[in-house]
Design a protein around this motif. Structure first.
Motif, short mmCIF file in Angstrom:
data_model
loop_
_atom_site.label_atom_id
_atom_site.label_comp_id
_atom_site.label_asym_id
_atom_site.label_seq_id
_atom_site.Cartn_x
_atom_site.Cartn_y
_atom_site.Cartn_z
N GLY A 66 -1.85 4.96 -8.20
CA GLY A 66 -2.96 4.88 -7.26
C GLY A 66 -4.29 5.21 -7.91
O GLY A 66 -5.30 4.53 -7.69
N LEU A 119 -4.09 -8.25 -8.50
CA LEU A 119 -3.19 -7.10 -8.47
C LEU A 119 -1.93 -7.41 -9.28
O LEU A 119 -1.46 -6.56 -10.05
CB LEU A 119 -2.82 -6.75 -7.03
CG LEU A 119 -1.80 -5.62 -6.85
CD1 LEU A 119 -2.34 -4.31 -7.42
CD2 LEU A 119 -1.42 -5.45 -5.38
N LEU A 175 -5.40 2.36 -10.07
CA LEU A 175 -5.93 1.26 -9.26
C LEU A 175 -7.37 1.54 -8.83
O LEU A 175 -8.25 0.67 -8.91
CB LEU A 175 -5.05 1.04 -8.03
CG LEU A 175 -5.51 -0.02 -7.03
CD1 LEU A 175 -5.60 -1.39 -7.68
CD2 LEU A 175 -4.56 -0.06 -5.83
N LEU A 176 -7.63 2.78 -8.40
CA LEU A 176 -8.99 3.13 -7.98
C LEU A 176 -9.97 3.10 -9.16
O LEU A 176 -11.12 2.68 -9.00
CB LEU A 176 -8.99 4.52 -7.33
CG LEU A 176 -8.31 4.60 -5.96
CD1 LEU A 176 -8.20 6.04 -5.49
CD2 LEU A 176 -9.07 3.76 -4.93
N ALA A 231 -9.10 -0.85 -1.97
CA ALA A 231 -8.91 -1.36 -3.33
C ALA A 231 -8.10 -2.65 -3.32
O ALA A 231 -8.40 -3.60 -4.06
CB ALA A 231 -8.23 -0.31 -4.20
N LEU A 232 -7.07 -2.69 -2.49
CA LEU A 232 -6.22 -3.89 -2.42
C LEU A 232 -7.00 -5.08 -1.87
O LEU A 232 -6.81 -6.22 -2.33
CB LEU A 232 -4.99 -3.61 -1.55
CG LEU A 232 -3.98 -2.62 -2.11
CD1 LEU A 232 -2.85 -2.38 -1.12
CD2 LEU A 232 -3.39 -3.14 -3.43
N GLU A 247 0.83 -1.21 0.00
CA GLU A 247 0.00 0.00 0.00
C GLU A 247 0.86 1.26 0.00
O GLU A 247 0.59 2.21 -0.75
CB GLU A 247 -0.93 -0.01 1.22
CG GLU A 247 -1.89 1.16 1.26
CD GLU A 247 -2.85 1.08 2.44
OE1 GLU A 247 -3.53 2.09 2.71
OE2 GLU A 247 -2.91 0.01 3.10
N ARG A 248 1.91 1.27 0.82
CA ARG A 248 2.80 2.45 0.88
C ARG A 248 3.47 2.70 -0.47
O ARG A 248 3.60 3.84 -0.90
CB ARG A 248 3.87 2.24 1.96
CG ARG A 248 3.43 2.64 3.36
CD ARG A 248 4.62 2.75 4.31
NE ARG A 248 5.30 1.47 4.47
CZ ARG A 248 4.98 0.57 5.38
NH1 ARG A 248 3.98 0.82 6.23
NH2 ARG A 248 5.64 -0.57 5.48
N ILE A 252 2.37 1.92 -3.50
CA ILE A 252 1.40 2.44 -4.46
C ILE A 252 1.09 3.91 -4.18
O ILE A 252 0.98 4.73 -5.10
CB ILE A 252 0.10 1.60 -4.44
CG1 ILE A 252 0.38 0.18 -4.95
CG2 ILE A 252 -1.00 2.26 -5.28
CD1 ILE A 252 -0.79 -0.77 -4.85
N LYS A 253 1.00 4.27 -2.91
CA LYS A 253 0.66 5.65 -2.54
C LYS A 253 1.75 6.63 -2.97
O LYS A 253 1.48 7.83 -3.14
CB LYS A 253 0.43 5.75 -1.03
CG LYS A 253 -0.91 5.18 -0.58
CD LYS A 253 -1.08 5.30 0.93
CE LYS A 253 -2.46 4.84 1.36
NZ LYS A 253 -2.62 4.89 2.84
N THR A 274 -10.29 4.34 -1.18
CA THR A 274 -8.94 4.28 -0.61
C THR A 274 -8.14 3.14 -1.24
O THR A 274 -8.71 2.13 -1.69
CB THR A 274 -8.98 4.07 0.91
OG1 THR A 274 -9.44 2.73 1.20
CG2 THR A 274 -9.91 5.07 1.59
N ILE A 275 -6.83 3.31 -1.23
CA ILE A 275 -5.93 2.28 -1.77
C ILE A 275 -6.06 0.99 -0.96
O ILE A 275 -6.10 -0.11 -1.52
CB ILE A 275 -4.47 2.77 -1.75
CG1 ILE A 275 -4.30 4.03 -2.61
CG2 ILE A 275 -3.54 1.67 -2.24
CD1 ILE A 275 -4.60 3.84 -4.08
#
Length: 427
Positions: free
Chosen positions: A247, A280, A250-251, A271-272, A237-238, A240-241, A267-268
């Motif tokens: 990001g 993914l 992905l959304l 989404a994950l 997550e970090r 991708i952000k 939110t990411i």
């Protein structure tokens, strides 16, 4: 030919060992504008087709199984035709808005043939002359009726190629360079004013010493490494952000209609959870080929089309060979997608595999085409390069993988369809 006669031809073809291939035709920006559809005998070798009427009928039949649009998308399809096809009533089975009829160089141009081509051109069919190497008498007889000249550049001297190109340009013909096998040949033809290009130069790795990957490519490669090493979700997550465009992509993906969610994901982290690691990883592998900022539109990228087709085809073969084995299926898809990363990123496959930790069977398939996955990859490559002599091993590979020609054709058509849908979604 009456419909019943066409049915007889198609029934005969189904009893033989054949495979379908599509070769991309690119424009000057290296975007896909068309496909040539080819149908070749797996048993007798890739170029051994003695009955072009039967071969063309087979192309029509197999393309119709999924529908022409699912095989070639919105682009037109080029089909080889000889005198037997042109003089027969099989042509009206082809949608004139979706095909370009390539008149083979071996056709004897008679007055009757010229009249037939004129009749079909008047009805709206588009024609190309195939494998032109000189301004011959046959070429001259048909020149006013064709829109595209396909020039076989293999073995031609630069001066002869330039003169031929200049002549046809004065006749306002579109020029298509075929058998373009390396970047230098592409550049030569580009400089000479060719409009279209056919050949697998775009899929050959051009290793550039010191080349650096773009920030997005580096992020995607890092994420693929995290997934393959089973890293913590928080680390994924970090990462991708840190890349805003990744990001947002992905959304958009998880909120698309295809996912089928009833409420919006914002939110990411959410989404994950929705997407899951398996999907993914697949999304990242595809996104690498569809990276924004390339010279051609992502939806028309030949490497994106080829990689997604390979990935899906290998996945489908794995499902057929080892049904219910999800791990085998995922490995096969990954190998198909990764097999063109060297061409995409301008690095050797050895260098790329040093950056991503992969299983031994993946490494062996990508580097030496060994093991069952290597056999699958070789089979996919052979059907992409149907004019190459080494692809006479298609029948041998089919037997080794316990696949019939009919089964393989069905899998290939499904892979074409899936690749077209992926390309549309990433465009």
């Amino acid at each position: 030919m009456a419909p019943s006669a066409l049915d007889d031809v198609l029934r005969t073809q189904r009893a033989r060992d054949f495979f379908l291939a599509r070769q991309p035709i690119l424009d000057r920006d290296q975007g896909i504008v068309a496909y040539e559809l080819l149908f070749r005998s797996a048993a007798a070798g890739p170029a051994n087709v003695t009955d072009n009427l039967a071969a063309t009928a087979s192309v029509i039949a197999h393309a119709a199984e999924l529908g022409m649009e699912n095989v070639i998308g919105a682009s037109p399809g080029f089909l080889n035709v000889d005198a037997a096809v042109l003089m027969n009533d099989i042509v009206p089975f082809l949608p004139k808005e979706k095909v370009v009829l390539e008149i083979l160089e071996t056709v004897q141009v008679t007055d009757d043939l010229v009249a037939r081509v004129a009749e079909l051109a008047q009805a709206g069919y588009v024609f190309a002359l195939d494998d032109v190497v000189a301004n011959s008498e046959n070429v001259q007889k048909l020149l006013s009726l064709v829109d595209i000249i396909k020039v076989d550049i293999s073995g031609m001297k630069h001066g002869d190629l330039g003169a031929l190109c200049a002549h046809f340009k004065t006749q306002n013909k579109k020029l298509l360079a075929e058998k373009v096998e390396n970047v230098a040949q592409f550049q030569t033809c580009l400089d000479l004013g060719f409009d279209y290009f056919q050949g697998y130069y775009f899929a050959k790795p051009l290793v550039l010493t010191g080349r650096k990957l773009s920030p997005s490519q580096l992020t995607i490669m890092h994420l693929m490494g995290l997934l393959l090493s089973d890293a913590a979700t928080a680390d994924i997550e970090r990462t991708i952000k840190r890349d805003a465009s990744l990001g947002l992509s992905l959304l958009r993906l998880v909120n698309s209609a295809g996912i089928g969610l009833t409420q919006r994901i914002d939110t990411i982290g959410q989404a994950l959870i929705v997407l899951g690691r398996r999907q993914l990883q697949r999304w990242l592998q595809i996104l690498l080929y569809a990276e924004p900022g390339k010279r051609c539109n992502a939806a028309a990228s030949p490497l994106l089309h080829l990689a997604t087709t390979r990935g899906k085809l290998l996945e489908l073969m794995a499902e057929r060979i080892k049904p219910g084995n999800r791990n085998t299926v995922d490995i096969a898809f990954t190998i198909g997608i990764m097999s063109l990363m060297d061409a995409l990123l301008g690095q050797s496959m050895n260098e790329l595999l040093e950056q991503i930790s992969v299983a031994d069977e993946v490494r062996e398939a990508l580097l030496s085409r060994s093991g069952i996955y290597g056999d699958m990859l070789k089979l996919a490559e052979c059907t992409e390069h149907v004019e190459r002599s080494n692809c006479s091993q298609v029948a041998e590979l089919l037997e080794k993988l316990h696949l019939s020609s009919d089964e393989f054709n069905a899998l290939e058509l499904t892979a074409f369809q899936w690749s077209e849908s992926v390309s549309r979604s990433t465009g």
